[in-house]
Motif scaffolding. Structure first.
Motif, mmCIF file in Angstrom:
data_model
loop_
_atom_site.group_PDB
_atom_site.id
_atom_site.type_symbol
_atom_site.label_atom_id
_atom_site.label_comp_id
_atom_site.label_asym_id
_atom_site.label_seq_id
_atom_site.Cartn_x
_atom_site.Cartn_y
_atom_site.Cartn_z
ATOM 1 N N ALA A 42 16.054 22.419 21.294
ATOM 2 C CA ALA A 42 16.539 21.829 22.545
ATOM 3 C C ALA A 42 16.924 22.993 23.454
ATOM 4 N N ASN A 43 16.252 23.112 24.575
ATOM 5 C CA ASN A 43 16.492 24.242 25.482
ATOM 6 C C ASN A 43 17.459 23.834 26.594
ATOM 7 N N GLU A 44 18.487 23.089 26.211
ATOM 8 C CA GLU A 44 19.472 22.588 27.171
ATOM 9 C C GLU A 44 20.677 22.062 26.401
ATOM 10 N N ASP A 45 21.734 21.718 27.117
ATOM 11 C CA ASP A 45 22.884 21.072 26.479
ATOM 12 C C ASP A 45 22.453 19.722 25.910
ATOM 13 N N VAL A 46 23.012 19.377 24.750
ATOM 14 C CA VAL A 46 22.646 18.123 24.096
ATOM 15 C C VAL A 46 23.897 17.280 23.878
ATOM 16 N N ILE A 47 23.831 16.029 24.321
ATOM 17 C CA ILE A 47 24.873 15.046 24.022
ATOM 18 C C ILE A 47 24.243 13.999 23.116
ATOM 19 N N PHE A 48 24.784 13.882 21.919
ATOM 20 C CA PHE A 48 24.174 13.045 20.892
ATOM 21 C C PHE A 48 25.162 11.970 20.466
ATOM 22 N N LYS A 49 24.659 10.796 20.156
ATOM 23 C CA LYS A 49 25.504 9.715 19.665
ATOM 24 C C LYS A 49 25.229 9.492 18.186
ATOM 25 N N ASN A 93 29.523 12.386 18.982
ATOM 26 C CA ASN A 93 30.725 11.645 18.609
ATOM 27 C C ASN A 93 30.774 11.374 17.108
ATOM 28 N N GLY A 94 29.756 11.842 16.388
ATOM 29 C CA GLY A 94 29.705 11.664 14.941
ATOM 30 C C GLY A 94 29.946 12.972 14.207
ATOM 31 N N THR A 95 29.575 12.979 12.944
ATOM 32 C CA THR A 95 29.753 14.150 12.086
ATOM 33 C C THR A 95 28.430 14.890 11.941
ATOM 34 N N ILE A 96 28.488 16.201 11.958
ATOM 35 C CA ILE A 96 27.319 17.038 11.678
ATOM 36 C C ILE A 96 27.311 17.278 10.175
ATOM 37 N N ILE A 97 26.216 16.890 9.516
ATOM 38 C CA ILE A 97 26.230 16.795 8.055
ATOM 39 C C ILE A 97 25.130 17.632 7.407
ATOM 40 N N ASN A 98 25.552 18.610 6.616
ATOM 41 C CA ASN A 98 24.664 19.355 5.712
ATOM 42 C C ASN A 98 25.264 19.196 4.315
ATOM 43 N N ALA A 99 24.980 18.045 3.703
ATOM 44 C CA ALA A 99 25.607 17.702 2.424
ATOM 45 C C ALA A 99 25.006 18.465 1.256
ATOM 46 N N GLU A 100 23.751 18.861 1.362
ATOM 47 C CA GLU A 100 23.079 19.581 0.282
ATOM 48 C C GLU A 100 23.629 21.002 0.185
ATOM 49 N N GLY A 101 24.181 21.329 -0.979
ATOM 50 C CA GLY A 101 24.807 22.634 -1.141
ATOM 51 C C GLY A 101 23.851 23.768 -1.432
ATOM 52 N N ASP A 102 22.660 23.455 -1.925
ATOM 53 C CA ASP A 102 21.743 24.505 -2.360
ATOM 54 C C ASP A 102 20.849 25.045 -1.250
ATOM 55 N N TYR A 103 20.571 24.249 -0.244
ATOM 56 C CA TYR A 103 19.629 24.693 0.778
ATOM 57 C C TYR A 103 19.820 23.891 2.060
ATOM 58 N N GLU A 218 35.197 14.826 -3.599
ATOM 59 C CA GLU A 218 35.433 13.474 -3.086
ATOM 60 C C GLU A 218 35.589 13.492 -1.572
ATOM 61 N N LEU A 219 36.224 14.517 -1.065
ATOM 62 C CA LEU A 219 36.379 14.654 0.383
ATOM 63 C C LEU A 219 35.014 14.833 1.049
ATOM 64 N N LYS A 220 34.160 15.628 0.425
ATOM 65 C CA LYS A 220 32.809 15.835 0.960
ATOM 66 C C LYS A 220 32.037 14.529 1.029
ATOM 67 N N ARG A 221 32.195 13.688 0.015
ATOM 68 C CA ARG A 221 31.458 12.418 0.027
ATOM 69 C C ARG A 221 31.895 11.539 1.194
ATOM 70 N N GLU A 222 33.171 11.602 1.543
ATOM 71 C CA GLU A 222 33.629 10.851 2.717
ATOM 72 C C GLU A 222 32.953 11.375 3.979
ATOM 73 N N LEU A 223 32.865 12.689 4.084
ATOM 74 C CA LEU A 223 32.242 13.287 5.263
ATOM 75 C C LEU A 223 30.747 12.982 5.311
ATOM 76 N N GLU A 224 30.110 12.910 4.151
ATOM 77 C CA GLU A 224 28.687 12.577 4.106
ATOM 78 C C GLU A 224 28.409 11.210 4.716
ATOM 79 N N PHE A 225 29.386 10.323 4.621
ATOM 80 C CA PHE A 225 29.241 8.994 5.213
ATOM 81 C C PHE A 225 29.693 8.964 6.673
ATOM 82 N N GLY A 226 30.112 10.119 7.173
ATOM 83 C CA GLY A 226 30.546 10.183 8.565
ATOM 84 C C GLY A 226 31.857 9.474 8.822
ATOM 85 N N GLU A 227 32.688 9.366 7.781
ATOM 86 C CA GLU A 227 33.923 8.599 7.905
ATOM 87 C C GLU A 227 35.026 9.372 8.633
ATOM 88 N N LEU A 228 35.886 8.624 9.312
ATOM 89 C CA LEU A 228 37.170 9.167 9.743
ATOM 90 C C LEU A 228 38.061 9.213 8.509
#
Length: 448
Positions: A42-49, A93-103, A218-228
């Motif tokens: 993206a060669n510009e500012d990005v607003i994502f939902k 407005n959501g969570t940025i998620i890289n749940a895979e620890g190996d790659y 366990e905390l990571k699993r909550e974040l993987e679901f994008g939870e508050l």
């Protein structure tokens, strides 16, 4: 959800348009990229939902990506995407998620990042601006790398066994970084000997909406679901249907289910998925009959049976239904039990699992008869038992066992003994069959 800001361009084009990236350590870190492979740019500012996923190599995320790029899933599956580049600010407005620890893909963002939470694992991520998260920034596992040239501004910031660097930070509620010495001692984890887990600090847990969360995993699993996850943000109330879906997705989440939703039905749903859910169900549901049913379904379930429900009969039932000897408490070992495990096991019997006090001649005979006796030589040497004597006893047990003996323990001595028993008119057809099958071995020793 299609987002027209993102385009697919080749790595060759990325190098031409952003030549400075080739000097960055994380860019083609392993020198494995091909110029014909792709970056999402993206060669510009990005607003994502909604949540933004960095695990581009997983099946679920590929479907998500096909919507983002407005491309058929088949096209996404044909190409190799190595990185994400945003030449500007990124807001979601959501969570940025890289749940895979190996790659994960290489990620470069030239501006600021604003999000609900940021979870990083195996990706190599560079953010040149600031990171502002409504809830939490967490980097976890040592296969990844996170470089922030600005300020990490989030109520909670956790760097757990991860290569994370930043210029400054602002974290009002909690900070933990196990690769530095600047962490407040009260924020350190404590080791629980019973579970073998590192339990997160009460200083963090007091801020979490779900008090049942005890570990970073366990905390990571909550974040993987994008939870508050923080109390201060008043996360929406969860329903039984929500927890049912979570448990069906990952049985370990049964541990996190509030008491009012942790019904017998939900516990049984988890156990129907895997016996590993047993430690997380309501303890009043565990009875001798319950354990018997579980082990009857799968002998490997013996490993999760509580000590107070363990019996000799249950161990034999586990053996009959297929299990590994090492999963059965040694207090219940006997030659009969060990041979039952060998006979009904799903894999080749492993004599190395047997304590030396149970290694007898009769056990070794059974070991060879039931399996191939692959570790027979080692077991005999370590316990002072004559290997040839064991093989002779196997041969005495029936001509059908010559296949095992000749196939795995062929020698002139055992052949001579077998011939003395079976090379006669009563067994001639069967004997000749084995001689023909192992003709090469016979010829090698000059026995034909």
């Amino acid at each position: 959800m299609h987002n027209s800001a993102f385009k697919l361009i080749t790595i060759k084009e990325v190098k031409a348009q952003y030549p400075f990236l080739t000097d960055h350590e994380g860019f083609d870190y392993f020198d494995e990229w091909n110029d014909e492979d792709f970056f999402i740019v993206a060669n510009e500012d990005v607003i994502f939902k909604d949540n933004f996923y960095l695990d581009l190599y997983e099946e679920k995320e590929k479907k998500w990506l096909s919507n983002i790029l407005n491309l058929p899933l088949k096209e996404i599956e044909k190409i190799q995407i190595e990185g994400i580049l945003i030449n500007g600010n990124f807001t979601t407005n959501g969570t940025i998620i890289n749940a895979e620890g190996d790659y994960g893909p290489y990620v470069f963002i030239s501006g600021n990042v604003t999000c609900q939470s940021l979870l990083l694992g195996g990706s190599y991520v560079e953010i040149e601006g600031n990171v502002k998260a409504k809830e939490l920034v967490m980097s976890s596992y040592n296969h990844g790398n996170f470089k922030c040239s600005g300020v990490i501004d989030s109520p909670v910031f956790i760097a757990e066994d991860h290569y994370t660097t930043f210029t400054d930070r602002k974290n009002d509620l909690f900070y933990y970084n196990d690769k530095t010495d600047e962490v407040d001692p009260k924020n350190e984890c404590t080791y629980d000997e019973d579970s073998g887990e590192d339990i997160i600090s009460v200083e963090l847990r007091k801020h979490l909406d779900n008090p049942l969360i005890e570990t970073f995993e366990e905390l990571k699993r909550e974040l993987e679901f994008g939870e508050l996850i923080l109390k201060q943000n008043n996360p929406p109330a969860k329903t039984y249907e929500y927890w049912r879906d979570r448990v069906l997705s990952n049985y370990r989440d049964l541990k996190l289910v509030p008491k009012e939703f942790k019904t017998e039905e939900l516990c049984n749903l988890a156990l129907n998925t895997t016996y590993h859910a047993l430690p997380f169900i309501n303890q009043n549901l565990i009875t001798p009959e319950f354990c018997d049913k579980l082990v009857s379904k799968d002998g490997f379930a013996i490993q999760v049976i509580p000590d107070e429900f363990m019996t000799k009969e249950l161990c034999f039932k586990a053996a009959e239904n297929g299990t590994a000897l090492r999963l059965i408490p040694s207090a219940y070992y006997s030659e009969k039990l060990i041979l039952s495990v060998f006979k009904n096991g799903k894999h080749q019997p492993d004599i190395n699992d047997v304590p030396s006090e149970f290694i007898t001649k009769s056990l070794l005979v059974g070991y060879v008869i039931i399996g191939k006796g692959l570790w027979l030589d080692k077991a005999c040497k370590e316990n002072g038992i004559d290997k040839v004597e064991i093989l002779k006893r196997v041969i005495d047990s029936g001509i059908q066992y010559l296949d095992t003996v000749f196939g795995n323990h062929f020698s002139a001595e055992v052949v001579d003994y077998a011939a003395s028993i079976y090379n006669n008119e009563n067994h001639k057809p069967e004997w000749n069959k084995y001689v023909q099958k192992y003709k090469v071995k016979f010829e090698r020793l000059g026995l034909t």
